[in-house]
Write an enzyme that holds these catalytic residues in place. Sequence first.
Site, PDB file in Angstrom:
ATOM      1  N   PRO A   9     -30.562  -8.016 -27.997  1.00 54.67           N
ATOM      2  CA  PRO A   9     -30.363  -6.568 -28.634  1.00 54.67           C
ATOM      3  C   PRO A   9     -29.981  -6.340 -30.086  1.00 54.67           C
ATOM      4  O   PRO A   9     -28.922  -7.278 -30.286  1.00 54.67           O
ATOM      5  CB  PRO A   9     -29.230  -6.127 -27.471  1.00 54.67           C
ATOM      6  CG  PRO A   9     -28.780  -7.371 -27.095  1.00 54.67           C
ATOM      7  CD  PRO A   9     -29.839  -8.451 -26.907  1.00 54.67           C
ATOM      8  N   TYR A  22     -24.546 -10.342 -40.754  1.00 56.19           N
ATOM      9  CA  TYR A  22     -25.651 -10.907 -40.494  1.00 56.19           C
ATOM     10  C   TYR A  22     -26.694 -11.219 -41.524  1.00 56.19           C
ATOM     11  O   TYR A  22     -27.856 -11.779 -41.367  1.00 56.19           O
ATOM     12  CB  TYR A  22     -26.427 -10.070 -39.399  1.00 56.19           C
ATOM     13  CG  TYR A  22     -25.547  -9.932 -38.384  1.00 56.19           C
ATOM     14  CD1 TYR A  22     -25.282 -10.915 -37.229  1.00 56.19           C
ATOM     15  CD2 TYR A  22     -25.166  -8.621 -37.944  1.00 56.19           C
ATOM     16  CE1 TYR A  22     -24.346 -10.705 -36.186  1.00 56.19           C
ATOM     17  CE2 TYR A  22     -24.245  -8.381 -36.689  1.00 56.19           C
ATOM     18  CZ  TYR A  22     -23.932  -9.452 -35.932  1.00 56.19           C
ATOM     19  OH  TYR A  22     -23.161  -9.333 -34.915  1.00 56.19           O
ATOM     20  N   ALA A  76     -25.182  -9.440 -28.082  1.00 49.24           N
ATOM     21  CA  ALA A  76     -24.310  -9.118 -27.158  1.00 49.24           C
ATOM     22  C   ALA A  76     -24.282  -9.517 -25.781  1.00 49.24           C
ATOM     23  O   ALA A  76     -23.069  -9.758 -24.940  1.00 49.24           O
ATOM     24  CB  ALA A  76     -23.872  -7.683 -27.317  1.00 49.24           C
ATOM     25  N   HIS A  79     -22.077 -12.476 -24.329  1.00 47.09           N
ATOM     26  CA  HIS A  79     -20.543 -12.319 -23.761  1.00 47.09           C
ATOM     27  C   HIS A  79     -20.480 -11.853 -22.257  1.00 47.09           C
ATOM     28  O   HIS A  79     -19.194 -11.874 -21.853  1.00 47.09           O
ATOM     29  CB  HIS A  79     -19.659 -11.594 -24.738  1.00 47.09           C
ATOM     30  CG  HIS A  79     -20.305 -11.930 -26.264  1.00 47.09           C
ATOM     31  ND1 HIS A  79     -20.073 -13.199 -26.734  1.00 47.09           N
ATOM     32  CD2 HIS A  79     -20.615 -11.193 -27.047  1.00 47.09           C
ATOM     33  CE1 HIS A  79     -20.382 -13.309 -27.865  1.00 47.09           C
ATOM     34  NE2 HIS A  79     -20.868 -12.175 -28.172  1.00 47.09           N
ATOM     35  N   GLU A  97     -28.820 -22.060 -27.192  1.00 42.56           N
ATOM     36  CA  GLU A  97     -28.183 -20.678 -27.623  1.00 42.56           C
ATOM     37  C   GLU A  97     -28.002 -20.811 -29.031  1.00 42.56           C
ATOM     38  O   GLU A  97     -27.329 -21.776 -29.762  1.00 42.56           O
ATOM     39  CB  GLU A  97     -27.116 -20.441 -26.897  1.00 42.56           C
ATOM     40  CG  GLU A  97     -26.253 -19.306 -27.385  1.00 42.56           C
ATOM     41  CD  GLU A  97     -25.000 -18.893 -26.284  1.00 42.56           C
ATOM     42  OE1 GLU A  97     -25.327 -19.002 -25.026  1.00 42.56           O
ATOM     43  OE2 GLU A  97     -24.021 -18.264 -26.769  1.00 42.56           O
ATOM     44  N   LEU A 100     -26.672 -15.990 -35.272  1.00 39.11           N
ATOM     45  CA  LEU A 100     -26.356 -16.078 -36.829  1.00 39.11           C
ATOM     46  C   LEU A 100     -25.015 -16.395 -37.113  1.00 39.11           C
ATOM     47  O   LEU A 100     -24.851 -17.054 -38.241  1.00 39.11           O
ATOM     48  CB  LEU A 100     -27.000 -14.664 -37.292  1.00 39.11           C
ATOM     49  CG  LEU A 100     -28.503 -14.508 -36.922  1.00 39.11           C
ATOM     50  CD1 LEU A 100     -28.812 -12.904 -36.834  1.00 39.11           C
ATOM     51  CD2 LEU A 100     -29.327 -15.099 -38.070  1.00 39.11           C
ATOM     52  N   ARG A 110     -15.811 -11.941 -28.657  1.00 38.69           N
ATOM     53  CA  ARG A 110     -17.148 -12.534 -28.910  1.00 38.69           C
ATOM     54  C   ARG A 110     -16.849 -14.299 -28.733  1.00 38.69           C
ATOM     55  O   ARG A 110     -17.604 -14.922 -28.743  1.00 38.69           O
ATOM     56  CB  ARG A 110     -17.566 -12.469 -30.400  1.00 38.69           C
ATOM     57  CG  ARG A 110     -17.914 -11.145 -30.622  1.00 38.69           C
ATOM     58  CD  ARG A 110     -18.545 -10.898 -31.998  1.00 38.69           C
ATOM     59  NE  ARG A 110     -18.575  -9.532 -32.483  1.00 38.69           N
ATOM     60  CZ  ARG A 110     -19.295  -8.749 -32.065  1.00 38.69           C
ATOM     61  NH1 ARG A 110     -20.546  -8.777 -31.575  1.00 38.69           N
ATOM     62  NH2 ARG A 110     -19.252  -7.229 -32.720  1.00 38.69           N
TER      63      ARG A 110
HETATM   64  C1  DQA Z   1     -24.987 -12.597 -32.335  1.00 37.29           C
HETATM   65  C2  DQA Z   1     -23.291 -12.312 -32.328  1.00 37.29           C
HETATM   66  C3  DQA Z   1     -23.080 -11.545 -31.012  1.00 37.29           C
HETATM   67  O1  DQA Z   1     -21.808 -11.493 -30.685  1.00 37.29           O
HETATM   68  C4  DQA Z   1     -23.334 -10.016 -31.532  1.00 37.29           C
HETATM   69  O2  DQA Z   1     -23.358  -9.061 -30.251  1.00 37.29           O
HETATM   70  C5  DQA Z   1     -24.940 -10.133 -31.751  1.00 37.29           C
HETATM   71  C6  DQA Z   1     -25.581 -11.102 -32.743  1.00 37.29           C
HETATM   72  C7  DQA Z   1     -25.191 -13.502 -33.612  1.00 37.29           C
HETATM   73  O3  DQA Z   1     -26.362 -13.575 -33.904  1.00 37.29           O
HETATM   74  O4  DQA Z   1     -24.268 -13.664 -34.299  1.00 37.29           O
HETATM   75  O5  DQA Z   1     -25.878  -9.185 -31.487  1.00 37.29           O
HETATM   76  O6  DQA Z   1     -25.466 -12.970 -31.298  1.00 37.29           O
END
Ligand code: DQA
Length: 145
Positions: A9, A22, A76, A79, A97, A100, A110
């Site tokens: 998402p 990001y 997200a 988590h 997994e 970024l 997180r």
């Molecule tokens: C993420 C890190 C997650 O905590 C966050 O909710 C994202 C992006 C990342 O790629 O750094 O949506 O997955």
Amino acid sequence: MKILVIHGPNLNLLGLREPEVYGRYSLEEINKDIREEAERLGLEVEIVQYNGEKEIIEKLHSAINQFQGIIINPGAYTHYSIAIRDAIAAVRLPTIEVHLSNIYSREEFRHHSVTAPVCLGGIYGFGVASYLLALRALKMVLEER
Ligand code: DQA
């Protein structure tokens, strides 16, 4: 070797979304880099992005007998989604997994990943390179099998 790449998402908003966290690359640009790296490595890739948990779970289910490995950035859902964790575990394909950002240097909520324990491993904190390194890692793992 066919690899499924799933972006979770809000990743459709990359480039616009919190660029200080990001980066300024759009999802299209990231996907282009993923496709180029896959081609260099001789891997076939399908790349999808879903905002919904249901779509991610259904795509994971459909990967059985179709793909040899999975790279997933659950966003997200990482988590808290036990449902996505269970889907990864059920599918039994080697899964990496990726994130970024470095989730461990950010807010405390997180720091915990419910999906990481059912993955082969994780790569986080390297921006688009997290995906590219995951492709290399999957190739190495699959060649050893
Ligand atoms: C993420 C890190 C997650 O905590 C966050 O909710 C994202 C992006 C990342 O790629 O750094 O949506 O997955």
